[in-house]
Design an enzyme around this catalytic site. Structure first.
Site: not given
Ligand code: DHB
Ligand code: FE
Length: 283
Positions: A12, A59, A192, A239
């Protein structure tokens, strides 16, 4: 009893909502991501689930750092998406499946998972975007139960604990006195990291190993501590706990097996390695 048909995992990212809003699905940057979804659309058209239980992390839209439940379950007739400050339009509200919510809550507490029960719950991009990706035409033909796992503020639940939690959610659904068909969704990951000196960190080797493990050895990731998982996947890559819960929910019943319907992996969208996986329960 309710029928569990399978599970879907997806990343997401708020920017995906912006791309949908602007109709950028064929744009060269976005195409490899959106091209992953048609086989999922076909599977959903064939399987026709009635209800989706969504494992995700909030979040800061509904739970902020002052009050952060480890596990929370929605028990509302409707879940509204709201402005998170990303500059993307809000998505349509999700319809709740209240009877299943209470079935899950009662079973979880009975199994000694002391969850936060939410009769009102705003849902952020992690909960609302997967449905938009799975049903791009909107007017979603499913009701939902949001199941929120804290992945944002330490201490986080261990992978092993999340696996047991997901399995207990699966047991609750399997025991639900209903003729409805239920699918699980995992929203989050894969690797990430959005901030700090490792911002932009991605670990393709680990991501692919993790996705493969969900087929061949679903408990594989439970060997790692939370700090090891953060080291391997990034501060937001953690996550992936939602994927572990989804997979564990599919292990209930006499037939714990699943078959892979489809998968996709694409780097990067924004800062994120995106994963997509559809697993069908083998009965
Ligand atoms: C991004 C990734 C995420 O899981 C999120 O919640 C918000 C931003 C991103 O890669 O920009
Ligand atoms: Fe996220």
């Amino acid at each position: 009893m309710a029928k569990i048909i399978g599970g879907l995992g997806t990343s997401h990212i708020p920017a995906i909502g912006g791309a949908i809003h602007k109709g950028l699905q064929q744009d060269p940057y976005w195409k490899p991501f959106f091209d992953g979804f048609p086989p999922i659309h076909e599977w959903l058209k064939a399987q026709k689930p009635d209800v989706m239980v969504i494992f995700y992390n909030d979040h800061g839209l509904n739970f902020f750092l002052d009050k952060m439940p480890t596990f929370a379950v929605g028990a509302a007739p409707q879940y509204v998406n709201s402005d998170e400050g990303w500059g993307i339009p809000s998505l349509e509200p999700l319809r709740g499946e209240v009877d299943l919510s209470w079935q899950i809550i009662n079973h979880l507490v009975d199994k000694e998972f002391d969850v936060t029960t939410c009769q009102e719950l705003l849902v952020d991009h992690a909960c609302s975007l997967p449905l938009k990706l799975f049903y791009p035409e909107g007017n979603y033909p499913v009701t939902v139960v949001p199941v929120c796992i804290n992945t944002v503020q330490f201490p986080l639940p261990k992978a092993h604990r999340v696996y047991a939690f997901g399995r207990a959610v699966g047991e609750a659904v399997a025991a639900w006195d209903s003729s409805k068909k239920v699918a699980f969704i995992a929203s989050g990951g894969l690797s990430h990291q959005l901030e700090g000196t490792r911002a932009g960190f991605i670990n393709k080797d680990f991501d692919l190993k993790f996705m493969e493990s969900l087929l061949s050895n679903p408990e594989w990731a439970t060997q790692f501590s939370i700090h090891e998982l953060v080291e391997k996947t990034g501060t937001q890559g953690i996550e992936l706990l939602a994927w572990l819960a989804m997979r564990a929910a599919l292990t209930v019943g006499d037939q714990p097996g699943v078959r892979k319907v489809h998968s996709n992996y694409h780097i990067p969208i924004s800062n994120t390695a995106t994963g997509l996986l559809a697993l069908e329960k083998v009965s």
